[in-house]
Design a protein around this motif. Sequence first.
Motif, PDB file in Angstrom:
ATOM      1  N   LYS A   8       0.835  -1.206   0.000  1.00 49.91           N
ATOM      2  CA  LYS A   8       0.000   0.000   0.000  1.00 49.91           C
ATOM      3  C   LYS A   8       0.872   1.259   0.000  1.00 49.91           C
ATOM      4  O   LYS A   8       0.567   2.238  -0.691  1.00 49.91           O
ATOM      5  CB  LYS A   8      -0.927  -0.005   1.225  1.00 49.91           C
ATOM      6  N   LEU A   9       1.942   1.224   0.797  1.00 49.73           N
ATOM      7  CA  LEU A   9       2.831   2.381   0.850  1.00 49.73           C
ATOM      8  C   LEU A   9       3.570   2.592  -0.464  1.00 49.73           C
ATOM      9  O   LEU A   9       3.630   3.708  -0.995  1.00 49.73           O
ATOM     10  CB  LEU A   9       3.837   2.203   1.992  1.00 49.73           C
ATOM     11  N   GLU A  10       4.144   1.518  -0.993  1.00 53.84           N
ATOM     12  CA  GLU A  10       4.961   1.638  -2.196  1.00 53.84           C
ATOM     13  C   GLU A  10       4.147   2.018  -3.426  1.00 53.84           C
ATOM     14  O   GLU A  10       4.642   2.689  -4.327  1.00 53.84           O
ATOM     15  CB  GLU A  10       5.703   0.324  -2.436  1.00 53.84           C
ATOM     16  N   LYS A  11       2.884   1.586  -3.469  1.00 61.36           N
ATOM     17  CA  LYS A  11       2.036   1.884  -4.627  1.00 61.36           C
ATOM     18  C   LYS A  11       1.201   3.143  -4.438  1.00 61.36           C
ATOM     19  O   LYS A  11       0.429   3.509  -5.320  1.00 61.36           O
ATOM     20  CB  LYS A  11       1.115   0.697  -4.906  1.00 61.36           C
ATOM     21  N   SER A  12       1.355   3.805  -3.313  1.00 58.40           N
ATOM     22  CA  SER A  12       0.497   4.938  -2.997  1.00 58.40           C
ATOM     23  C   SER A  12       0.794   6.152  -3.876  1.00 58.40           C
ATOM     24  O   SER A  12       1.887   6.728  -3.820  1.00 58.40           O
ATOM     25  CB  SER A  12       0.668   5.328  -1.528  1.00 58.40           C
ATOM     26  N   ARG A  13      -0.164   6.520  -4.683  1.00 61.06           N
ATOM     27  CA  ARG A  13      -0.015   7.736  -5.477  1.00 61.06           C
ATOM     28  C   ARG A  13      -0.132   8.976  -4.595  1.00 61.06           C
ATOM     29  O   ARG A  13       0.514   9.998  -4.849  1.00 61.06           O
ATOM     30  CB  ARG A  13      -1.088   7.774  -6.566  1.00 61.06           C
ATOM     31  N   ALA A  14      -0.975   8.875  -3.555  1.00 61.08           N
ATOM     32  CA  ALA A  14      -1.162  10.023  -2.672  1.00 61.08           C
ATOM     33  C   ALA A  14       0.137  10.383  -1.963  1.00 61.08           C
ATOM     34  O   ALA A  14       0.542  11.550  -1.934  1.00 61.08           O
ATOM     35  CB  ALA A  14      -2.255   9.712  -1.655  1.00 61.08           C
ATOM     36  N   LEU A  15       0.816   9.372  -1.413  1.00 56.05           N
ATOM     37  CA  LEU A  15       2.071   9.651  -0.717  1.00 56.05           C
ATOM     38  C   LEU A  15       3.183   9.980  -1.702  1.00 56.05           C
ATOM     39  O   LEU A  15       4.065  10.797  -1.406  1.00 56.05           O
ATOM     40  CB  LEU A  15       2.462   8.446   0.144  1.00 56.05           C
ATOM     41  N   GLY A  16       3.153   9.344  -2.876  1.00 53.98           N
ATOM     42  CA  GLY A  16       4.144   9.673  -3.889  1.00 53.98           C
ATOM     43  C   GLY A  16       4.025  11.114  -4.344  1.00 53.98           C
ATOM     44  O   GLY A  16       5.021  11.816  -4.520  1.00 53.98           O
ATOM     45  N   GLY A  17       2.791  11.568  -4.502  1.00 56.19           N
ATOM     46  CA  GLY A  17       2.581  12.972  -4.876  1.00 56.19           C
ATOM     47  C   GLY A  17       3.009  13.914  -3.787  1.00 56.19           C
ATOM     48  O   GLY A  17       3.521  15.006  -4.055  1.00 56.19           O
ATOM     49  N   LEU A  18       2.837  13.482  -2.542  1.00 55.03           N
ATOM     50  CA  LEU A  18       3.254  14.296  -1.414  1.00 55.03           C
ATOM     51  C   LEU A  18       4.767  14.477  -1.402  1.00 55.03           C
ATOM     52  O   LEU A  18       5.279  15.573  -1.165  1.00 55.03           O
ATOM     53  CB  LEU A  18       2.794  13.630  -0.113  1.00 55.03           C
ATOM     54  N   ALA A  19       5.478  13.388  -1.692  1.00 53.33           N
ATOM     55  CA  ALA A  19       6.939  13.479  -1.730  1.00 53.33           C
ATOM     56  C   ALA A  19       7.399  14.380  -2.864  1.00 53.33           C
ATOM     57  O   ALA A  19       8.343  15.160  -2.715  1.00 53.33           O
ATOM     58  CB  ALA A  19       7.536  12.082  -1.889  1.00 53.33           C
ATOM     59  N   GLY A  20       6.715  14.274  -4.014  1.00 53.34           N
ATOM     60  CA  GLY A  20       7.106  15.096  -5.149  1.00 53.34           C
ATOM     61  C   GLY A  20       6.819  16.568  -4.942  1.00 53.34           C
ATOM     62  O   GLY A  20       7.539  17.433  -5.452  1.00 53.34           O
ATOM     63  N   ALA A  21       5.749  16.867  -4.197  1.00 50.44           N
ATOM     64  CA  ALA A  21       5.368  18.262  -3.991  1.00 50.44           C
ATOM     65  C   ALA A  21       6.150  18.928  -2.869  1.00 50.44           C
ATOM     66  O   ALA A  21       6.171  20.151  -2.774  1.00 50.44           O
ATOM     67  CB  ALA A  21       3.874  18.346  -3.691  1.00 50.44           C
ATOM     68  N   SER A  22       6.783  18.132  -2.018  1.00 52.01           N
ATOM     69  CA  SER A  22       7.513  18.700  -0.883  1.00 52.01           C
ATOM     70  C   SER A  22       8.853  19.258  -1.343  1.00 52.01           C
ATOM     71  O   SER A  22       9.640  18.565  -1.991  1.00 52.01           O
ATOM     72  CB  SER A  22       7.732  17.628   0.193  1.00 52.01           C
ATOM     73  N   LYS A  23       9.122  20.495  -0.972  1.00 51.80           N
ATOM     74  CA  LYS A  23      10.356  21.149  -1.388  1.00 51.80           C
ATOM     75  C   LYS A  23      11.529  20.832  -0.461  1.00 51.80           C
ATOM     76  O   LYS A  23      12.681  20.959  -0.856  1.00 51.80           O
ATOM     77  CB  LYS A  23      10.139  22.661  -1.445  1.00 51.80           C
ATOM     78  N   ASP A  24      11.220  20.437   0.748  1.00 54.19           N
ATOM     79  CA  ASP A  24      12.283  20.148   1.698  1.00 54.19           C
ATOM     80  C   ASP A  24      11.782  19.117   2.711  1.00 54.19           C
ATOM     81  O   ASP A  24      10.598  18.773   2.757  1.00 54.19           O
ATOM     82  CB  ASP A  24      12.756  21.417   2.415  1.00 54.19           C
ATOM     83  N   ILE A  25      12.699  18.619   3.518  1.00 56.85           N
ATOM     84  CA  ILE A  25      12.363  17.572   4.492  1.00 56.85           C
ATOM     85  C   ILE A  25      11.363  18.071   5.540  1.00 56.85           C
ATOM     86  O   ILE A  25      10.389  17.363   5.843  1.00 56.85           O
ATOM     87  CB  ILE A  25      13.642  17.038   5.152  1.00 56.85           C
ATOM     88  N   PRO A  26      11.518  19.244   6.117  1.00 51.66           N
ATOM     89  CA  PRO A  26      10.530  19.694   7.115  1.00 51.66           C
ATOM     90  C   PRO A  26       9.105  19.773   6.576  1.00 51.66           C
ATOM     91  O   PRO A  26       8.156  19.392   7.259  1.00 51.66           O
ATOM     92  CB  PRO A  26      11.054  21.067   7.532  1.00 51.66           C
ATOM     93  N   SER A  27       8.944  20.273   5.343  1.00 49.70           N
ATOM     94  CA  SER A  27       7.591  20.373   4.799  1.00 49.70           C
ATOM     95  C   SER A  27       7.010  18.990   4.516  1.00 49.70           C
ATOM     96  O   SER A  27       5.809  18.758   4.720  1.00 49.70           O
ATOM     97  CB  SER A  27       7.598  21.218   3.517  1.00 49.70           C
ATOM     98  N   MET A  28       7.856  18.051   4.050  1.00 56.16           N
ATOM     99  CA  MET A  28       7.390  16.687   3.819  1.00 56.16           C
ATOM    100  C   MET A  28       6.984  16.031   5.133  1.00 56.16           C
ATOM    101  O   MET A  28       5.919  15.407   5.239  1.00 56.16           O
ATOM    102  CB  MET A  28       8.487  15.867   3.144  1.00 56.16           C
ATOM    103  N   ALA A  29       7.821  16.178   6.166  1.00 54.32           N
ATOM    104  CA  ALA A  29       7.528  15.579   7.464  1.00 54.32           C
ATOM    105  C   ALA A  29       6.273  16.186   8.077  1.00 54.32           C
ATOM    106  O   ALA A  29       5.434  15.473   8.652  1.00 54.32           O
ATOM    107  CB  ALA A  29       8.720  15.766   8.396  1.00 54.32           C
ATOM    108  N   ASP A  30       6.116  17.487   7.942  1.00 53.38           N
ATOM    109  CA  ASP A  30       4.948  18.150   8.502  1.00 53.38           C
ATOM    110  C   ASP A  30       3.667  17.634   7.850  1.00 53.38           C
ATOM    111  O   ASP A  30       2.668  17.365   8.536  1.00 53.38           O
ATOM    112  CB  ASP A  30       5.070  19.659   8.310  1.00 53.38           C
ATOM    113  N   ALA A  31       3.705  17.469   6.529  1.00 55.48           N
ATOM    114  CA  ALA A  31       2.531  16.963   5.826  1.00 55.48           C
ATOM    115  C   ALA A  31       2.204  15.532   6.248  1.00 55.48           C
ATOM    116  O   ALA A  31       1.038  15.176   6.442  1.00 55.48           O
ATOM    117  CB  ALA A  31       2.762  17.026   4.318  1.00 55.48           C
ATOM    118  N   LEU A  32       3.229  14.705   6.429  1.00 55.00           N
ATOM    119  CA  LEU A  32       3.007  13.321   6.845  1.00 55.00           C
ATOM    120  C   LEU A  32       2.432  13.249   8.259  1.00 55.00           C
ATOM    121  O   LEU A  32       1.502  12.481   8.533  1.00 55.00           O
ATOM    122  CB  LEU A  32       4.315  12.531   6.796  1.00 55.00           C
TER     123      LEU A  32
END
Length: 513
Positions: free
Chosen positions: A440-464
């Motif tokens: 589920k994690l590896e195939k997740s388009r939602a989380l994949g899009g989140l990683a692609g949209a995050s400009k830096d580690i803090p913003s990615m972590a905050d969204a997660l």
Amino acid sequence: MMKYFMVFLLPTLCFGAGEPLVPYENPLSAQLVPSRSALLDRLARTGTKETPNPCSDGVFLRRVYLDVLGVLPTREEAKAFLADSSSGKREALIEQLLARPEYADFWGMRWADILRIKSEFPVNLWPNATQAYDAWVRSALRTNMPYSEFARQLITASGSNFRVPQVNFLRAADGRDPESLAAVVARVFMGSRMSGWPLDRRSDCAAIFSRVGFKKTREWKEEILVSEVGGGGLGPVCDFRFPDGTTVRCSAAADPRIALAEWLIASPKSPFAANGANRIWFWLFGRGIVHEPDDFRPDNPPSNPALLEWLAKQYATNHYDTKQLLRIILNSGTYQATSIPSRGVTPLYEVRRVEAEVLVDAINRITGGRDEYSSMIPEPFTFIPEGTQAVALPDGSITSSVLELLGRPPRDTGLLSERLSRVTTAQRLQLLNSGHILRKLEKSRALGGLAGASKDIPSMADALYLTILSRHPTPDELAVIAAHQPPAKSPMRQKMLDVAWALFNSPEFLFKH
């Protein structure tokens, strides 16, 4: 790498991390202020010398979503609530949640456990009846049918089990004999296990159902519940005795079930209101004032009699408006207190495992994944449409191996203890090692899009963190995430997957707190 990363990250996770326990005073309406103070006054009589600290906004947000709707707030909902500085935001959120459609599905799931809404053995309601019954229960919750009317219809219904869904309440009994029918009413609406009653009291209650009969039709599995007035070996006029010893005289043309329903709802000696309020308290706090909630008996007294009496009175005074009782409890400082123990304070909100259906639905919403549910009835199989939420499954026989592993009750007894609330080794292994979660994690388009949209580690972590734990990460957690270096071609995506996997396995995600 996920497992090694988790070892470093999980020690930094704790209930309510990142949210200071600042004093919170809820500006309740004039209608609820006396209720809150009265509730705290009664809780003070338990021997607690201090008022527990209020929980943080992040903890309250996640708690009330899970307790009222059985879902997690979205990232946007969590971010907006945490950023809101208005004084009445908690009260406003409670009103919003009680009006949402998910309320009926989640509380319908809870009621389906008690009512044994299931096609297969040992209940054998059959799919046509089961689906009609489940739809009626959820409709009653959606329209906020008074609890008194809900009980009255279930106890007194007659007709086809396919066309009058309420008839299935008595059809779900272990037998068709009067004592089995009486035992269902005692368990559900008196919170009492009739097997422990004295013989004469059991016989008196069973006699009330002596005029109930079931007739077959030409349609397979259909039954007609009839009130055989003047039947059951009784005379044209008969006295029936209620559990409190009072009697009622019924003519041959009367159905004594109607008199029983009226006694349950109206008699000051009836445990109906106390049992209903106690069950709601159990669902919100994880432990009943009488515990187990379906085991009212003289040698199992309430932990706080004054509190239970007051809640029952509130329920009855408000015409058994369940949402109003929920408002009173949810808006109280008692419900909004922290679950973290402190000196002199015993938290009432019990830390407990998230329900199996809620957990599976939460993982699927976050990852965009799907689970398949099926039943062997009718033959060969019944398959549920893709995307159906686990909390909305209309039949206890419709299930999956994951739901059963995580503790979904089989609905064989109707007892609340049938739901597995403790964590087992098999559950830990499922979440830690199974391909079910990793895929589920590896195939997740939602989380994949989140990683692609995050400009830096803090913003990615905050969204997660907002998505999975409904809060912002702490500086310590951000430092652990920043130091993690996954060996991958797409380090940001792999880092995101590692963090999500660790959060899914954290106590903060798996437990209500």
